[in-house]
Design a protein around this motif. Structure first.
Motif, PDB file in Angstrom:
ATOM      1  N   VAL A   1       0.824  -1.206   0.000  1.00 45.76           N
ATOM      2  CA  VAL A   1       0.000   0.000   0.000  1.00 45.76           C
ATOM      3  C   VAL A   1       0.860   1.259   0.000  1.00 45.76           C
ATOM      4  N   THR A   2       0.686   2.056  -1.039  1.00 48.42           N
ATOM      5  CA  THR A   2       1.316   3.370  -1.102  1.00 48.42           C
ATOM      6  C   THR A   2       0.254   4.458  -1.000  1.00 48.42           C
ATOM      7  N   THR A   3      -0.924   4.167  -1.553  1.00 45.71           N
ATOM      8  CA  THR A   3      -2.040   5.094  -1.467  1.00 45.71           C
ATOM      9  C   THR A   3      -3.340   4.306  -1.469  1.00 45.71           C
ATOM     10  N   ALA A   4      -4.274   4.706  -0.633  1.00 47.25           N
ATOM     11  CA  ALA A   4      -5.547   3.994  -0.520  1.00 47.25           C
ATOM     12  C   ALA A   4      -6.349   4.066  -1.812  1.00 47.25           C
ATOM     13  N   ALA A   5      -6.107   5.091  -2.610  1.00 53.62           N
ATOM     14  CA  ALA A   5      -6.859   5.260  -3.854  1.00 53.62           C
ATOM     15  C   ALA A   5      -6.538   4.178  -4.879  1.00 53.62           C
ATOM     16  N   ALA A   6      -5.412   3.488  -4.681  1.00 49.74           N
ATOM     17  CA  ALA A   6      -4.994   2.474  -5.649  1.00 49.74           C
ATOM     18  C   ALA A   6      -5.655   1.126  -5.408  1.00 49.74           C
ATOM     19  N   ILE A   7      -6.348   0.970  -4.285  1.00 46.48           N
ATOM     20  CA  ILE A   7      -6.968  -0.315  -3.968  1.00 46.48           C
ATOM     21  C   ILE A   7      -8.469  -0.123  -3.735  1.00 46.48           C
ATOM     22  N   TYR A   8      -9.194  -1.238  -3.779  1.00 45.36           N
ATOM     23  CA  TYR A   8     -10.631  -1.191  -3.539  1.00 45.36           C
ATOM     24  C   TYR A   8     -10.890  -0.852  -2.081  1.00 45.36           C
ATOM     25  N   GLN A   9     -11.811   0.074  -1.850  1.00 49.42           N
ATOM     26  CA  GLN A   9     -12.082   0.556  -0.510  1.00 49.42           C
ATOM     27  C   GLN A   9     -13.144  -0.273   0.221  1.00 49.42           C
ATOM     28  N   GLN A  10     -14.139  -0.725  -0.524  1.00 41.60           N
ATOM     29  CA  GLN A  10     -15.289  -1.364   0.110  1.00 41.60           C
ATOM     30  C   GLN A  10     -15.005  -2.807   0.487  1.00 41.60           C
TER      31      GLN A  10
END
Length: 234
Positions: free
Chosen positions: A176-185
């Motif tokens: 993980v470098t940024t949360a925007a790069a992975i699915y949040q839900q």
């Protein structure tokens, strides 16, 4: 004695009904396979109520196809015994479907709880290769990450998530470098919502099948009466 037009019409309606009934059986098989591969195919759910439902749907679909063929032959050959057997089988299937619908409603919470429990257990044992494949497939299909959210994975693998959580899947993208790069839900809430939305489709299919079955029973009873009365259907 030759039957009048009304009884001939019943015979042809029996053919139309059995064709539609056959289609409904195919629809049940497709729905059962989709549910099995979409959810149960990715996690080994141990609850009988949860894992058995799609299998029951598929089996009922196969039986419906058999019964539809049986009814078609009975109507074509004007065979009283075959038409009677067809009617009895159709009534039994109708009663089984009612029982299954009641059971599905009664055990709906158990099914949801069983899925959540199984998902959490699979996460805990993620390092086992079979579990990794299952949960990765599910996260890719539903575009979700973790049970409640991506942070659930940090207890298993600090500072990263499985690569299947990445929006753009590449090797080691789960660091993980940024949360925007992975699915949040989280997957549990997302799949519960998917099941809730698709239950309307399942209910619609079931209602349509029930209507066809009632019509089939009525047509079969009328045809049985005509055959028993000694008429010859042209």
């Amino acid at each position: 004695m030759t039957l009048e037009g009304g009884m001939k019409c019943v015979k042809y309606l029996m053919f139309v009904f059995n064709f539609l009934f056959w289609i409904s059986g195919i629809a049940l098989i497709v729905v059962g396979i989709l549910v099995q591969t979409k959810v149960n195919g990715t996690l080994h759910i141990t609850s009988v109520a949860a894992s058995g439902a799609p299998i029951v749907i598929i089996v009922v679909g196969v039986i419906i196809n058999f019964v539809a063929f049986f009814g078609c032959c009975g109507a074509w050959n004007e065979n009283y015994c075959m038409v009677t057997t067809f009617t009895i089988l159709l009534v039994l299937i109708f009663l089984v479907e009612i029982a299954a619908a009641i059971a599905g409603y009664v055990f709906k919470d158990e099914i949801r709880d069983a899925f959540e429990k199984t998902f959490n257990e699979t996460m805990t044992n993620y390092n086992q290769s079979a579990n990794a494949v299952n949960i990765d497939n599910l996260q890719k299909k539903f575009k979700c990450c973790g049970a409640a959210g991506y942070a659930d994975w940090f207890a298993q693998m600090p500072g990263r998530v499985p690569d299947s959580c990445c929006k753009n899947f590449t090797h080691n993208c789960g660091r993980v470098t940024t949360a925007a790069a992975i699915y949040q839900q989280g997957c549990v809430a997302l799949i519960k919502e998917w099941l809730k939305n698709n239950i309307v489709i399942v209910a619609g299919v079931a209602l349509g099948i029930a209507i066809f079955q009632i019509l089939g029973i009525v047509f079969a009873c009328i045809l049985m009466k005509g055959i028993k009365s000694g008429y010859e259907v042209m």
